[in-house]
Design an enzyme around this catalytic site. Structure first.
Site, PDB file in Angstrom:
ATOM      1  N   GLY A  60      -1.116  -1.143  10.690  1.00 41.92           N
ATOM      2  CA  GLY A  60      -0.227  -1.323   9.551  1.00 41.92           C
ATOM      3  C   GLY A  60       1.227  -1.109   9.883  1.00 41.92           C
ATOM      4  O   GLY A  60       1.559  -0.390  10.825  1.00 41.92           O
TER       5      GLY A  60
ATOM      6  N   ASP B  81       3.025  -7.024   3.155  1.00 37.24           N
ATOM      7  CA  ASP B  81       1.948  -6.245   3.757  1.00 37.24           C
ATOM      8  C   ASP B  81       2.440  -4.853   4.164  1.00 37.24           C
ATOM      9  O   ASP B  81       2.254  -4.408   5.290  1.00 37.24           O
ATOM     10  CB  ASP B  81       1.336  -6.969   4.953  1.00 37.24           C
ATOM     11  CG  ASP B  81       0.001  -6.358   5.332  1.00 37.24           C
ATOM     12  OD1 ASP B  81      -0.684  -5.876   4.425  1.00 37.24           O
ATOM     13  OD2 ASP B  81      -0.347  -6.355   6.530  1.00 37.24           O
TER      14      ASP B  81
ATOM     15  N   HIS C 115       0.868  -1.181   0.000  1.00 40.45           N
ATOM     16  CA  HIS C 115       0.000   0.000   0.000  1.00 40.45           C
ATOM     17  C   HIS C 115       0.903   1.228   0.000  1.00 40.45           C
ATOM     18  O   HIS C 115       1.890   1.273   0.723  1.00 40.45           O
ATOM     19  CB  HIS C 115      -0.885  -0.006   1.249  1.00 40.45           C
ATOM     20  CG  HIS C 115      -1.687   1.251   1.408  1.00 40.45           C
ATOM     21  ND1 HIS C 115      -2.924   1.410   0.844  1.00 40.45           N
ATOM     22  CD2 HIS C 115      -1.414   2.406   2.045  1.00 40.45           C
ATOM     23  CE1 HIS C 115      -3.379   2.621   1.135  1.00 40.45           C
ATOM     24  NE2 HIS C 115      -2.484   3.250   1.870  1.00 40.45           N
TER      25      HIS C 115
END
Lengths: 449, 326
Positions: free
Chosen positions: A340, A321, A79
């Site tokens: 996160g 991730d 991300h």
């Protein structure tokens, strides 16, 4: 990690030989001393006998000095903040972090602002990738409009624009009906759906439930939230015949459910991320918000089960991730912190722990990091094969260092592995035959004649 | 760690009971005891903390705890400033560390903090250059409440060790329960937690307590009954079907109390919801209810905590006054 980004180099033409390397070939489950010959950005030849008698005459060659040479890492969960939150990470800063971490291809999650539920955003990523010229960048399309789990996104149009697969990122699709239709509909395009299986109504807490959460007075998320959703999804796959990949498996019960499903022949794949095999909920310790993740860090027994799942092949892939969060999102009370952690630069060294402690062989690890994710996304990368793109990582599996968040290339420094001693360092990253990263410690003697 | 009066080690902060040594707890209780007489006399003020600044920073409304800290600090001669930060008016969390920086610049000696999020006081303490006292953080800890409960019990029973204590009600959302569980375990008491399963934290038995889901077995032969407030403001979703059902099965009344020891003490951290977790008849039972005594002990305990912490400011110049007095 000090090294340099090599961006100015032109597209690879002609031939380069990487000799005297410890070749790690995941597809063949083999490692051996040998060489790889690259021609015009593709792998032209490789093997134990290639250039065995010494450096080839007349072509550029790089002496790897016995370091490991393997297919570059293919990371299925990255991300960034572009577009929407560029102060956290741009596509460029993520690409630099990827290069430093030995990641040659990555797939961007669609939960940006705006979310990737429109074909123009997939095209935007492709355009930025061409400008940045580092790792291969791909993107997921949103599974549902606005990632809201209600209305299906335009999967066909998104796929046409280049979306590799479909997901609502960290948001689970709560409605079984929506998931059932998504799996059915995706069959029209033979599209893969990627799902983080967490039953949403049980997942409103802040960390895994258990003694630690009770002591810290934080609301718990029961591990059960994962296996319930896994079991629902398995039934839906059985019913629809759709292609589903479960992401970030973190509990023993979920591993067991997937193992049983695979044993009875169900076509299902899954991945996990380093925090789930290298950390447990003790890492949340004194309210350390860098340990706030989705799904939450689990108990030690779960961590051990994830390692076992990687060992027996129940878990197919490992993802970083990567999710940057800035100080404003993390320097707050735990319950208010955004979940996160960054992971691109720690993916390889932390995963190598599995090799150092004997859980996985080196080829098996590279299978999880490169070959399996590439074949899931139907990318030509992730393997050593004549004609395949020359996306490679050269690494020293033994080089010891201590993870230091200040040394990370990502814009934000929220690594759950800060100060962890690790072994393994990316020495060079090669994309399409073109070196894009070289560590300061790697200075190959120019062996060309 | 340098030892002070009562063999009390210097504490940089008081963030929780978990991890305190038995000597520290008894030291703090002994010190508290020494203030009870002072508080009951006509001249209640001493000059121990003259010139020191205590800031009460409350992110959550609380009249009684804030007042108790304020009275305690004033009786020791400190200057007290109260800051009430309505949590709704600030964007969540955003201002917490900014607030810490601002307050640091004002050079307070002690900061007393209450916050609605677990761990918020720990976070603030990392940034503050002065001593921090946790006046309750989320569902985590409320150390001065546990100390005042312990002082109340110790004065009535002469000891804590070996007593059987039942903590009843909404354990899940209660920082008072967590601090009390730690303290009573540290001091060798036996602890039971009693309440509906939905209000019981996961794996709470691993904190060294016996878990009971009904009052009949939970209160059997106990020396002390601690009731907790049903935290209706923290209830998201359905934990209990209704207040009347809760009172019927988990509210303390004379009938349920029959199985406890005949001289069992009844405690409540306040404010009480009469007719929800406790029946007025029990709450006002002069022979057994020590609820008002708890409030009195609260001031003494907070005086002791202020005394134990003040002068331990990091980077503070060598402080001769404190050294001489303690």
């Amino acid at each position: 990690m000090s090294g340099e980004i090599l961006r100015g180099l032109p597209q690879h033409v002609g031939s380069t030989a990487y000799i005297n390397a410890r070749i790690v070939d995941p597809a063949a489950s083999a490692e051996y001393r040998g060489a790889v010959l690259i021609s015009d950005g593709k792998i032209a030849d490789f093997g134990p006998n290639l250039f065995a008698s010494g450096a080839p005459y007349g072509i550029e060659s790089v002496d790897c000095g016995g370091l490991c040479l393997a297919p570059g890492i293919v990371d299925l969960r990255v991300h960034t903040g572009e577009p929407g939150e560029e102060h956290k990470e741009t596509l460029e800063s993520a690409a630099i972090a990827a290069a430093a971490g030995g990641v040659t291809s990555f797939v961007l999650l669609p939960d940006n602002e705006p979310p990737f539920d429109d074909a123009s955003l997939i095209e935007f990523v492709a355009r930025r990738a061409r400008q940045i010229r580092l790792a291969n960048m791909h993107a997921y399309g949103a599974l549902t409009v606005g990632l809201e789990g209600e209305q299906l996104a335009e999967m066909g149009l998104l796929a046409e624009a280049g979306a590799l697969a479909f997901t609502d990122a960290d948001r689970a699709v709560g409605s079984a009906q929506v998931m059932r239709r998504a799996l059915y509909y995706a069959k029209a395009f033979d599209a893969l759906i990627v799902h983080v299986p967490q039953e949403p109504t049980l997942s409103t807490g802040h960390m895994s439930s258990g003694e630690m959460a009770t002591r810290l007075g934080l609301t718990g998320i029961p591990p059960l939230a994962e296996v319930m959703m896994v079991e629902r999804d398995l039934r839906l796959v059985e019913m629809t015949g759709g292609r589903l990949h479960l992401s970030k498996i973190s509990t023993a019960a979920a591993v067991e459910a997937i193992r049983a499903a695979k044993a009875r022949g169900l076509k299902i794949t899954c991945d996990t991320a380093p925090p789930y095999f290298a950390l447990n909920d003790l890492a949340v310790g004194d309210y350390r918000t860098f340990g706030r993740l989705t799904p939450p860090l689990r108990a030690e027994a779960d961590r051990a089960a994830i390692v076992a799942g990687l060992q027996d092949g129940t878990i197919d892939a490992i993802v970083s991730d990567h999710r940057p969060q800035d100080q404003d999102s993390k320097r707050v009370p735990f319950a208010q912190a955004l979940p996160g952690g960054i992971g691109l630069e720690t993916l390889l060294p932390v995963s190598l722990e599995l090799v150092h402690n004997g859980a996985l062989s080196l080829p098996r690890l590279m299978q999880c990091l490169a070959a399996a994710p590439a074949s899931l996304m139907r990318l030509p990368a992730g393997r050593l094969a004549k004609g395949a793109p020359a996306d490679l990582v050269l690494f020293d599996p033994d080089s010891a260092w201590k993870i230091d968040r200040a040394g990370m290339h990502s814009k934000t420094k929220n690594t759950p592995f800060d100060e962890r001693p690790v072994q393994g360092r990316t020495m060079a990253t090669i994309v399409g035959g073109r070196p894009i990263w070289r560590d300061a410690r790697f200075t190959p003697a120019a062996a060309a004649a | 760690m340098t030892k002070k009066r009562n063999g009390l080690p210097r504490l940089p902060h008081l963030l929780g009971i978990e991890g305190l040594a038995p000597d520290t707890v008894s030291g703090l209780l002994d010190l508290s005891e020494s203030y009870i007489g002072q508080n009951r006399s006509l001249d209640k003020r001493r000059d121990l903390l003259t010139g020191r600044t205590v800031i009460n920073l409350f992110f959550e409304n609380s009249t009684r705890t804030r007042t108790s800290f304020e009275v305690a600090a004033k009786r020791l001669g400190a200057d007290v400033i109260n800051m009430e930060v309505a949590s709704s008016s600030v964007r969540k969390g955003e201002t917490l560390l900014d607030t810490a920086m601002t307050l640091n610049a004002m050079l307070p000696d002690t900061l007393v903090v209450r916050h609605h999020e677990s761990g918020a006081v720990n976070l603030l303490a990392q940034k503050m250059k002065c001593a921090v006292i946790n006046a309750g953080d989320g569902q985590h800890e409320h150390p001065t409440q546990a100390l005042l409960d312990a002082l109340t019990i110790r004065r009535r029973r002469g000891k804590l060790e070996g007593l059987l204590v039942a903590i009843c009600g909404d354990i899940l959302h209660s920082r008072v329960a967590r601090s009390n569980i730690h303290l009573l375990n540290i001091m060798g008491a036996r602890v039971r937690v009693v309440g509906p399963p939905t209000l019981m934290p996961t794996d709470v038995d691993r904190m060294g307590v016996e878990v009971h889901f009904n009052m009949r077995t939970g209160l059997k032969d106990v020396d002390i009954v601690m009731m907790l407030r049903l935290q209706t403001e923290r209830m998201q979703g359905t934990y209990v079907p209704s207040i009347s059902e809760y009172f019927r099965f988990f509210g303390l009344d004379q009938e349920k109390l029959k199985v406890a020891k005949p001289d069992a003490l009844i405690m409540h951290p306040g404010p009480m919801n009469r007719g929800v977790e406790i029946d007025s008849e029990v709450a006002d039972d002069l022979d057994r209810s020590v609820i008002h005594e708890q409030v009195e002990m609260g001031v003494a305990v907070r005086m002791a905590c202020l005394e134990a912490l003040i002068g331990t400011r990091r980077n503070a110049p060598p402080d001769l006054t404190t050294g001489a007095l303690l």
